[in-house]
Design a protein around this motif. Structure first.
Motif, PDB file in Angstrom:
ATOM      1  N   PHE A 297      -3.932  10.979  10.321  1.00  0.00           N
ATOM      2  CA  PHE A 297      -3.180   9.965   9.598  1.00  0.00           C
ATOM      3  C   PHE A 297      -1.937   9.577  10.378  1.00  0.00           C
ATOM      4  O   PHE A 297      -1.079  10.410  10.654  1.00  0.00           O
ATOM      5  N   ARG A 298      -1.852   8.281  10.739  1.00  0.00           N
ATOM      6  CA  ARG A 298      -0.698   7.853  11.543  1.00  0.00           C
ATOM      7  C   ARG A 298       0.565   7.758  10.680  1.00  0.00           C
ATOM      8  O   ARG A 298       0.566   7.183   9.596  1.00  0.00           O
ATOM      9  N   VAL A 299       1.643   8.341  11.231  1.00  0.00           N
ATOM     10  CA  VAL A 299       2.959   8.228  10.597  1.00  0.00           C
ATOM     11  C   VAL A 299       3.935   7.718  11.659  1.00  0.00           C
ATOM     12  O   VAL A 299       3.647   7.772  12.857  1.00  0.00           O
ATOM     13  N   MET A 300       5.107   7.250  11.216  1.00  0.00           N
ATOM     14  CA  MET A 300       6.159   6.918  12.175  1.00  0.00           C
ATOM     15  C   MET A 300       6.583   8.215  12.848  1.00  0.00           C
ATOM     16  O   MET A 300       6.172   9.299  12.435  1.00  0.00           O
ATOM     17  N   THR A 301       7.439   8.087  13.861  1.00  0.00           N
ATOM     18  CA  THR A 301       7.658   9.238  14.741  1.00  0.00           C
ATOM     19  C   THR A 301       8.742  10.205  14.227  1.00  0.00           C
ATOM     20  O   THR A 301       9.594  10.647  14.984  1.00  0.00           O
TER      21      THR A 301
ATOM     22  N   SER B 234       3.306  -0.327  17.562  1.00  0.00           N
ATOM     23  CA  SER B 234       2.442  -1.180  18.379  1.00  0.00           C
ATOM     24  C   SER B 234       1.093  -0.539  18.697  1.00  0.00           C
ATOM     25  O   SER B 234       0.176  -1.221  19.123  1.00  0.00           O
ATOM     26  N   GLU B 235       0.977   0.783  18.501  1.00  0.00           N
ATOM     27  CA  GLU B 235      -0.278   1.444  18.892  1.00  0.00           C
ATOM     28  C   GLU B 235      -1.228   1.691  17.720  1.00  0.00           C
ATOM     29  O   GLU B 235      -2.311   2.223  17.894  1.00  0.00           O
ATOM     30  N   VAL B 236      -0.770   1.303  16.501  1.00  0.00           N
ATOM     31  CA  VAL B 236      -1.544   1.684  15.311  1.00  0.00           C
ATOM     32  C   VAL B 236      -2.877   0.932  15.219  1.00  0.00           C
ATOM     33  O   VAL B 236      -3.920   1.540  14.958  1.00  0.00           O
ATOM     34  N   TYR B 237      -2.864  -0.382  15.450  1.00  0.00           N
ATOM     35  CA  TYR B 237      -4.092  -1.162  15.290  1.00  0.00           C
ATOM     36  C   TYR B 237      -5.196  -0.620  16.198  1.00  0.00           C
ATOM     37  O   TYR B 237      -6.308  -0.336  15.741  1.00  0.00           O
ATOM     38  N   SER B 238      -4.874  -0.456  17.480  1.00  0.00           N
ATOM     39  CA  SER B 238      -5.941  -0.028  18.402  1.00  0.00           C
ATOM     40  C   SER B 238      -6.362   1.412  18.103  1.00  0.00           C
ATOM     41  O   SER B 238      -7.544   1.748  18.240  1.00  0.00           O
ATOM     42  N   ALA B 239      -5.434   2.240  17.661  1.00  0.00           N
ATOM     43  CA  ALA B 239      -5.813   3.624  17.322  1.00  0.00           C
ATOM     44  C   ALA B 239      -6.784   3.647  16.132  1.00  0.00           C
ATOM     45  O   ALA B 239      -7.732   4.440  16.100  1.00  0.00           O
TER      46      ALA B 239
ATOM     47  N   TYR C 117      -5.565  -4.140   7.845  1.00  0.00           N
ATOM     48  CA  TYR C 117      -6.619  -4.254   6.826  1.00  0.00           C
ATOM     49  C   TYR C 117      -7.975  -4.572   7.463  1.00  0.00           C
ATOM     50  O   TYR C 117      -9.018  -4.338   6.854  1.00  0.00           O
ATOM     51  N   GLU C 118      -7.962  -5.088   8.685  1.00  0.00           N
ATOM     52  CA  GLU C 118      -9.240  -5.417   9.343  1.00  0.00           C
ATOM     53  C   GLU C 118      -9.985  -4.149   9.770  1.00  0.00           C
ATOM     54  O   GLU C 118     -11.192  -4.159   9.933  1.00  0.00           O
ATOM     55  N   VAL C 119      -9.220  -3.077   9.988  1.00  0.00           N
ATOM     56  CA  VAL C 119      -9.817  -1.869  10.561  1.00  0.00           C
ATOM     57  C   VAL C 119      -9.723  -0.666   9.611  1.00  0.00           C
ATOM     58  O   VAL C 119      -9.833   0.489  10.036  1.00  0.00           O
TER      59      VAL C 119
ATOM     60  N   ASP D 216      -7.561   7.934  11.290  1.00  0.00           N
ATOM     61  CA  ASP D 216      -8.402   7.526  10.148  1.00  0.00           C
ATOM     62  C   ASP D 216      -7.630   6.723   9.109  1.00  0.00           C
ATOM     63  O   ASP D 216      -8.212   6.242   8.137  1.00  0.00           O
ATOM     64  N   GLY D 217      -6.302   6.662   9.275  1.00  0.00           N
ATOM     65  CA  GLY D 217      -5.512   5.936   8.280  1.00  0.00           C
ATOM     66  C   GLY D 217      -4.073   5.833   8.707  1.00  0.00           C
ATOM     67  O   GLY D 217      -3.666   6.414   9.730  1.00  0.00           O
TER      68      GLY D 217
END
Ligand code: 6CS
Length: 340
Positions: free
Chosen positions: A167-171, A192-197, A219-221, A204-205
Motif C-alpha cells: 500500500f503506497r503512502v507518502m514518505t 509522481s511514482e504512484v501511477y506507474s507503480a 482510478y484507471e489502475v 496494490d493500493g
C-alpha cells in the motif's frame, strides 16, 4: 465627488508599479498539478498579491514536477530558492516529526466544517510557528484538502483486508506505522511514482483525496474506492523565514490578510472539487466500486489505529504530545462553535 475621484486616482498611481522597474518575484511551489486544490490556492494567492501590489510583485507558481518532488521543494524553500511552498505533513514529517500529528487516524472530527475551524486554532498555530522556525521554515497556515480515500484492487472493509497489501503512502514514517497497524505492507513513494507503480502492480493500493485520484488518474489502475473518513489530507503553506522577515510591514500584513481570506475560500473549493471529480470518476469508470464504511466498520479501524498515537509520541517527543493535545482541544472547541 471630484475629490473622491482624485483620491482614487492618486491611490491607483501609488499602487501601480513604476513601468521602468521590474516587478519583484515571489516563487511559490506546489506539490500538485495544475487544476488541483493547491493550484487553486496558489493561483488565487497570485491574483490577489499581484492586484493588491499594483503589479509591484509577480508571483510565479510552480506545479508539481517543475522543481522535483516534495522533498526537493522543501529543500529549496529552506535555502531561499523559493519564497513560498506547500509542505504536506506526509512528506515534511521526515524533517519535522511533530507535524505528523495531521496524519494520525481518527483524530479529526467526522464533520469537515469542524476540522476547518480547528485548523485555525491560535494555540495550535503558535506551536507550529515555533516548530517550523526551528527547522528554518516559516509556517503560514494549514488547511484540509478533503477526506483521504483508499483506492485498491479489492474491497477493504476490515483491517484484515489490508493483510499483506503493498500500500503506497507518502514518505512519512508515521504513515508506515499507521498502515502496518492494519496489517498492510506500506510502501512510501513520491507522488509522481504512484501511477506507474499501480500500473506495474508493484503496489496494490494507495490513499489520497478524490480530486487527486481523479487528476492523477489513479482510478484507471484500481478497482475500488473506500471512504473510511479516518483522516483528511491536511497540507501546510510555508515561507522562507528570511523572505518573510524582510518583507516591509505593509507587505507582511498583505500576505497575512490574503492567507486569512483564502482559508475560507479553499474550504469551499476543495468541497466542490472533491464532489465534482467523484462524478467524473463514476462517469469515466462506471465499474469502479465505491464503498462507504459504516460506523461499526470504522470502529474496527479506529481500535487498530489507537496504539499508533503512542508511536507518534515516540517519534515526535514531548512537543509532539503537546501538539496532539492542542489538536484534540481545538477539535473539541470547534465542535462547540460549529452548529451541526
Ligand atoms: O500523495 C501525495 O504524495 C500528494 N497528495 C496530495 C493530494 N497532495 C500532495 C502530496 O504530495
Amino acid at each position: 465627488m471630484r475629490t473622491l475621484l482624485l483620491a482614487c486616482a492618486v491611490s491607483l498611481l501609488v499602487a501601480c508599479a513604476d513601468p521602468g522597474e521590474a516587478p519583484e518575484t515571489w516563487r511559490f511551489a506546489i506539490e500538485e498539478s495544475r487544476g488541483s486544490v493547491q493550484d487553486a490556492y496558489a493561483q488565487r494567492f497570485k491574483r490577489l498579491v499581484e492586484a493588491e501590489t499594483g503589479g509591484e510583485v509577480e508571483v510565479l507558481v510552480y506545479p508539481y514536477g517543475a522543481l522535483g518532488t516534495s522533498d526537493h521543494i522543501t529543500e529549496q524553500l529552506h535555502n531561499g530558492t523559493l519564497e513560498l511552498a506547500m509542505s504536506s505533513p506526509g512528506h515534511l514529517g521526515k524533517l519535522l516529526p511533530e507535524v505528523q500529528v495531521f496524519l494520525l487516524h481518527f483524530v479529526l472530527s467526522d464533520d469537515v466544517r469542524v476540522n476547518a475551524e480547528a485548523l485555525r486554532d491560535s494555540e495550535l498555530r503558535e506551536l507550529l510557528n515555533e516548530l517550523y522556525a526551528e527547522k528554518g521554515l516559516a509556517f503560514l497556515t494549514a488547511f484540509g484538502e478533503g477526506w483521504q480515500v483508499w483506492t485498491t484492487q479489492e474491497e477493504v472493509r476490515r483491517p484484515e483486508d489490508f493483510e499483506g497489501m503493498r500500500f503506497r503512502v507518502m514518505t512519512s514514517p508515521l504513515l508506515v506505522a499507521s498502515y502496518e497497524a492494519y496489517g498492510a505492507s506500506p510502501t512510501p513513494l513520491p507522488y509522481s511514482e504512484v501511477y506507474s507503480a499501480l500500473q506495474l502492480h508493484m503496489i496494490d493500493g494507495q490513499v489520497n483525496p478524490v480530486f487527486a485520484i481523479e487528476e492523477m488518474s489513479f482510478y484507471e489502475v484500481t478497482k475500488c474506492m473506500t471512504f473510511p473518513r479516518h483522516a483528511e489530507f491536511v497540507t501546510t503553506v510555508a515561507a522562507n523565514p528570511r523572505f518573510l522577515g524582510e518583507l516591509p510591514p505593509r507587505r507582511r500584513a498583505l500576505v497575512e490578510r490574503i492567507v486569512d481570506r483564502l482559508q475560507t475560500e479553499i474550504f469551499e473549493i476543495q468541497l466542490r472539487y472533491n464532489r465534482e471529480r467523484l462524478e467524473h470518476i463514476r462517469a469515466r469508470r462506471p465499474e469502479m466500486r465505491i464503498v462507504r464504511l459504516g460506523e461499526e466498520e470504522r470502529a474496527r479501524f479506529r481500535r487498530q489505529a489507537l496504539p499508533v498515537r503512542e508511536r507518534y509520541v515516540e517519534m515526535a517527543g514531548p512537543r509532539g504530545r503537546r501538539l496532539l493535545e492542542l489538536l484534540n482541544q481545538a477539535v473539541e472547541r470547534a465542535r462547540e462553535r460549529v452548529k451541526p
